[in-house]
Design a protein around this motif. Structure first.
Motif, mmCIF file in Angstrom:
data_model
loop_
_atom_site.group_PDB
_atom_site.id
_atom_site.type_symbol
_atom_site.label_atom_id
_atom_site.label_comp_id
_atom_site.label_asym_id
_atom_site.label_seq_id
_atom_site.Cartn_x
_atom_site.Cartn_y
_atom_site.Cartn_z
ATOM 1 N N GLY A 1 0.822 -1.207 0.000
ATOM 2 C CA GLY A 1 0.000 0.000 0.000
ATOM 3 C C GLY A 1 0.859 1.260 0.000
ATOM 4 N N ALA A 2 1.902 1.266 0.819
ATOM 5 C CA ALA A 2 2.816 2.408 0.834
ATOM 6 C C ALA A 2 3.503 2.559 -0.521
ATOM 7 C CB ALA A 2 3.857 2.222 1.937
ATOM 8 N N ALA A 3 3.879 1.433 -1.127
ATOM 9 C CA ALA A 3 4.523 1.466 -2.443
ATOM 10 C C ALA A 3 3.584 2.060 -3.486
ATOM 11 C CB ALA A 3 4.951 0.060 -2.845
ATOM 12 N N TYR A 4 2.318 1.680 -3.433
ATOM 13 C CA TYR A 4 1.331 2.196 -4.378
ATOM 14 C C TYR A 4 1.224 3.712 -4.292
ATOM 15 C CZ TYR A 4 -3.311 2.853 -6.498
ATOM 16 O OH TYR A 4 -4.355 3.277 -7.271
ATOM 17 N N TRP A 5 1.251 4.242 -3.078
ATOM 18 C CA TRP A 5 1.160 5.693 -2.891
ATOM 19 C C TRP A 5 2.419 6.395 -3.406
ATOM 20 C CZ3 TRP A 5 3.627 9.648 -0.228
ATOM 21 C CH2 TRP A 5 2.895 10.830 -0.087
ATOM 22 N N GLY B 1 0.393 10.627 -10.936
ATOM 23 C CA GLY B 1 -0.963 10.122 -11.148
ATOM 24 C C GLY B 1 -2.007 10.958 -10.431
ATOM 25 N N ASP B 2 -3.263 10.569 -10.570
ATOM 26 C CA ASP B 2 -4.367 11.247 -9.899
ATOM 27 C C ASP B 2 -4.311 10.922 -8.411
ATOM 28 O OD1 ASP B 2 -6.707 12.400 -9.077
ATOM 29 O OD2 ASP B 2 -8.017 10.899 -9.996
ATOM 30 N N MET B 3 -3.823 11.861 -7.620
ATOM 31 C CA MET B 3 -3.590 11.607 -6.208
ATOM 32 C C MET B 3 -4.880 11.637 -5.385
ATOM 33 S SD MET B 3 -0.530 10.773 -6.018
ATOM 34 C CE MET B 3 -0.477 10.592 -4.241
ATOM 35 N N ASN B 4 -5.975 12.134 -5.937
ATOM 36 C CA ASN B 4 -7.228 12.159 -5.167
ATOM 37 C C ASN B 4 -7.665 10.745 -4.812
ATOM 38 O OD1 ASN B 4 -7.526 14.974 -5.171
ATOM 39 N ND2 ASN B 4 -8.488 14.947 -7.197
ATOM 40 N N SER B 5 -7.723 9.881 -5.808
ATOM 41 C CA SER B 5 -8.145 8.502 -5.547
ATOM 42 C C SER B 5 -7.088 7.746 -4.744
ATOM 43 C CB SER B 5 -8.412 7.775 -6.868
ATOM 44 O OG SER B 5 -7.246 7.751 -7.679
ATOM 45 N N VAL B 6 -5.823 8.029 -5.022
ATOM 46 C CA VAL B 6 -4.740 7.359 -4.291
ATOM 47 C C VAL B 6 -4.737 7.786 -2.829
ATOM 48 C CG1 VAL B 6 -2.243 7.022 -4.134
ATOM 49 C CG2 VAL B 6 -3.344 7.129 -6.372
ATOM 50 N N ASN B 7 -4.950 9.064 -2.577
ATOM 51 C CA ASN B 7 -4.990 9.560 -1.195
ATOM 52 C C ASN B 7 -6.183 8.976 -0.436
ATOM 53 O OD1 ASN B 7 -2.666 11.097 -1.370
ATOM 54 N ND2 ASN B 7 -3.756 12.929 -2.055
ATOM 55 N N PHE C 1 -7.468 6.048 -1.002
ATOM 56 C CA PHE C 1 -7.068 4.672 -0.696
ATOM 57 C C PHE C 1 -6.143 4.637 0.512
ATOM 58 C CE2 PHE C 1 -3.520 1.675 -1.067
ATOM 59 C CZ PHE C 1 -4.189 0.473 -0.946
ATOM 60 N N MET C 2 -5.168 5.556 0.531
ATOM 61 C CA MET C 2 -4.207 5.573 1.631
ATOM 62 C C MET C 2 -4.880 5.952 2.944
ATOM 63 S SD MET C 2 -1.112 4.719 1.696
ATOM 64 C CE MET C 2 0.198 4.617 2.923
ATOM 65 N N LEU D 1 10.637 4.444 -1.868
ATOM 66 C CA LEU D 1 11.279 5.756 -2.057
ATOM 67 C C LEU D 1 12.645 5.587 -2.711
ATOM 68 C CD1 LEU D 1 10.388 7.587 1.286
ATOM 69 C CD2 LEU D 1 9.707 8.287 -1.022
ATOM 70 N N ALA D 2 13.382 4.562 -2.287
ATOM 71 C CA ALA D 2 14.683 4.290 -2.910
ATOM 72 C C ALA D 2 14.507 3.873 -4.366
ATOM 73 C CB ALA D 2 15.410 3.192 -2.134
ATOM 74 N N TYR D 3 13.500 3.060 -4.641
ATOM 75 C CA TYR D 3 13.223 2.664 -6.019
ATOM 76 C C TYR D 3 12.861 3.876 -6.882
ATOM 77 C CZ TYR D 3 12.788 -2.293 -4.619
ATOM 78 O OH TYR D 3 13.017 -3.563 -4.173
ATOM 79 N N ALA D 4 12.030 4.755 -6.330
ATOM 80 C CA ALA D 4 11.452 5.841 -7.119
ATOM 81 C C ALA D 4 12.421 6.974 -7.403
ATOM 82 C CB ALA D 4 10.214 6.385 -6.408
ATOM 83 N N TYR D 5 13.313 7.252 -6.457
ATOM 84 C CA TYR D 5 14.145 8.444 -6.600
ATOM 85 C C TYR D 5 15.632 8.137 -6.740
ATOM 86 C CZ TYR D 5 9.819 10.788 -5.478
ATOM 87 O OH TYR D 5 8.514 11.227 -5.518
#
Length: 303
Positions: free
Chosen positions: A212-216, A224-230, A232-233, A264-268
């Motif tokens: 779930g944290a990875a998805y966010w 992405g559209d953070m409204n739906s993601v937020n 979910f989180m 975070l390490a994967y993404a940045y």
């Protein structure tokens, strides 16, 4: 007198006549060795060589583009197999669940942990050298007739793993996804060990909270559209709070934190040749930190 024409044969099959050349290496090839090319035909070896020289497409996070979420399927399969094993041999839960420290008396009963105990008692859990419990507990679930949720425990976890795992694996690739899942599971178990070492815990929830944290994090990175993601989180965090009375909030929170750090390490990580090294170093660094925390806690418990 007419001269006999030379007979050409396939370089891979000398007994087969051939009059077609590979457009890349210019050797004669038979129909079995022909592969369609942009112009003419190529031989099998040239096609393989060309495939090696083609750079495979990767996602923003460095994962290879895959069609099927194989790792997600395998993880679900392992959880289901472990659950079937529990139904056949219920003692597997006691043997492999996450447990930090407990004493077992001569009567077979469980007693609160203390560093000094009578000779007819024995230690059980991670303090007794059963380090495997930090991981095996994440593949077990409550038996159908026990606990607050019963069989819904594994059903809900596998449904979320099915929905989240496919999305995460598609972006991270198989190796990164597997590392994320296992480190999230370990993160949940380690926080249980640190805060509530006498708790008996089972379930893939810690690893799933890591997904779930990875998805966010991935949604933020991809814009992405953070409204739906937020939303979910927020629901995930709300469930962490609401379910704290009946589930291991330590396991959920530990998995969430570990999954967030890894992603975070994967993404940045830098998007060059250093990316794989930086991502691997982050995973190894987290693993070392979890190991140090675990050893330190066990050392403190054993006095």
């Amino acid at each position: 007198m007419e001269s006999e024409s030379a007979v050409t044969t396939c370089y891979r099959h000398p007994k087969v006549e051939s009059y077609v050349r590979c457009t890349r290496c210019d050797r004669y090839i038979c129909p079995d060795c022909m592969r369609e090319a942009a112009v003419g035909h190529q031989c099998v070896e040239c096609v393989k060589e060309g495939a090696r020289s083609v750079r495979q497409a990767r996602t923003v996070f460095g994962g290879r583009i895959t069609v099927a979420p194989v790792v997600t399927y395998v993880l679900i399969g392992l959880n289901v197999l472990a659950y079937l094993g529990e139904l056949v041999r219920p003692a597997l839960v006691d043997r492999f669940e996450m447990l930090g420290a407990m004493l077992v008396g001569p009567d077979g009963g469980s007693y609160h942990w203390q560093a000094s105990y009578p000779a007819d008692f024995h230690a059980e859990g991670v303090v007794a050298g059963e380090w495997y419990r930090l991981l095996t507990g994440a593949f077990l679930h409550l038996p159908a007739t026990e606990g607050t949720f019963g069989i819904l425990h594994i059903v809900m976890n596998m449904m979320v793993l099915w929905n989240l795992g496919r999305v995460v694996e598609a972006q991270l690739g198989r190796v990164r996804h597997l590392a994320l899942y296992l480190l999230s599971a370990l993160g949940g178990s380690v926080l249980v060990l640190l805060i509530s070492p006498e708790d008996h815990t089972v379930g893939a929830s810690g690893a799933i909270f890591g997904l779930g944290a990875a998805y966010w994090v991935m949604a933020r990175r991809l814009g992405g559209d953070m409204n739906s993601v937020n939303r979910f989180m927020a629901g995930l965090l709300l469930w962490l709070v609401i379910s704290a009375w009946a589930t291991s909030w330590e396991g959920h929170l530990g998995g969430l934190l570990a999954g967030g750090v890894v992603t975070l390490a994967y993404a940045y990580a830098p998007r060059d040749r250093r990316r794989d090294l930086v991502q691997a170093a982050a995973c190894v660094g987290l693993l070392v930190l979890l190991a140090v925390l675990s050893v330190g806690k066990v050392t403190g418990l054993t006095g």
